[in-house]
Motif scaffolding. Structure first.
Motif, PDB file in Angstrom:
ATOM      1  N   PHE A 291      75.144  -5.860  52.302  1.00 45.29           N
ATOM      2  CA  PHE A 291      74.226  -6.952  52.667  1.00 45.29           C
ATOM      3  C   PHE A 291      73.328  -7.344  51.494  1.00 45.29           C
ATOM      4  O   PHE A 291      72.307  -7.993  51.672  1.00 45.29           O
TER       5      PHE A 291
ATOM      6  N   ARG B 209      73.533 -16.190  49.574  1.00 46.48           N
ATOM      7  CA  ARG B 209      74.042 -15.614  50.811  1.00 46.48           C
ATOM      8  C   ARG B 209      72.889 -15.315  51.758  1.00 46.48           C
ATOM      9  O   ARG B 209      71.780 -14.984  51.317  1.00 46.48           O
TER      10      ARG B 209
ATOM     11  N   TYR C  34      72.492 -12.887  55.026  1.00 45.49           N
ATOM     12  CA  TYR C  34      73.119 -11.894  55.901  1.00 45.49           C
ATOM     13  C   TYR C  34      72.189 -11.558  57.059  1.00 45.49           C
ATOM     14  O   TYR C  34      71.049 -11.119  56.833  1.00 45.49           O
TER      15      TYR C  34
ATOM     16  N   TYR D  51      75.313 -17.610  59.438  1.00 43.27           N
ATOM     17  CA  TYR D  51      75.102 -16.436  58.595  1.00 43.27           C
ATOM     18  C   TYR D  51      76.321 -16.228  57.708  1.00 43.27           C
ATOM     19  O   TYR D  51      77.408 -16.710  58.000  1.00 43.27           O
TER      20      TYR D  51
ATOM     21  N   SER E 152      77.886 -13.373  57.085  1.00 41.72           N
ATOM     22  CA  SER E 152      78.787 -12.297  57.497  1.00 41.72           C
ATOM     23  C   SER E 152      78.825 -12.221  59.017  1.00 41.72           C
ATOM     24  O   SER E 152      77.835 -12.541  59.676  1.00 41.72           O
TER      25      SER E 152
END
Ligand code: FE
Length: 213
Positions: A50, A59, A61, A183, A185
């Protein structure tokens, strides 16, 4: 060592705060800031998966979402030079830098013209906390201030932020566009497995999942 128990304690404390403060945003931000400060002050708990940057874009997460969606916790990972669009949140939010340095640019909408006005830029170093909400100022752009390494901040929001319809804004015109972030992931960390993650002796002597059901 990955000290996921620290994150479990944060989730528990934040849940208690939300249950006590409910819609008292001022109290949530004041007391939540202390909890987030304690969390990001220790860079020993975020699992590596993460904390991975992507060469394409920053990103986000999901680390935890309250079952009633009263708050969510997200790790934002910026590669060198990466930046968010100018965006709003529509709910309260907190940004706590845990690794690296971030640049935060704030904006205000001019009610008369609907255009955006720059309202200040500051850098947030490790341990620094920023607050946003429609009440205190909700439009900003966040960037990695480092040219050669990733930066990571932990964010807490007053909703399941990945599912909230929000807006991005064009820098010059203030033109708005709706977006829902989602998100990066489909999985979130597991802070509840005390056997493996909290007790090194027992964890090392037992293969994972070998205990009685
Ligand atoms: Fe934001």
């Amino acid at each position: 060592m990955e000290n996921i128990g620290r994150f479990r304690t944060f989730v528990r404390s934040f849940t208690s705060l939300i249950e006590q403060a409910r819609d008292d945003e001022e109290r949530v931000l004041a007391e939540g800031k202390k909890l987030l400060s304690e969390l990001v002050g220790h860079d020993d708990w975020l699992p590596d998966e993460f904390a991975q940057p992507s060469p394409e874009r920053y990103r986000q997460y999901l680390l935890y979402c309250d079952p009633m969606e009263r708050f969510s916790v997200v790790s934002f990972v910026w590669g060198p030079g990466q930046t968010t669009p100018i965006h709003d949140h529509t709910v309260w939010g907190m940004v706590g830098v845990m690794r690296g340095v971030e640049q935060c640019e704030e904006f205000r909408l001019e009610p008369a013209t609907g255009r955006l006005r720059a309202a200040g830029t500051h850098r947030l170093a490790r341990g620094g906390i920023d607050l946003v909400s429609p009440r205190i100022g909700d439009i900003h752009r966040v960037s990695n201030a480092l040219a050669d390494s990733p930066s990571i901040s932990i964010h807490v929001y007053g909703a399941n932020i990945g599912s909230v319809t929000r807006s991005t804004y064009e820098p010059g015109t203030g033109h708005r566009k709706s977006f829902v972030s989602g998100y990066s992931s489909a999985v979130a960390p597991d802070p509840w497995d005390r056997l493996v993650k909290d007790c090194e002796v027992r964890a090392s002597s037992l293969p994972r999942g070998s205990g009685a059901a």
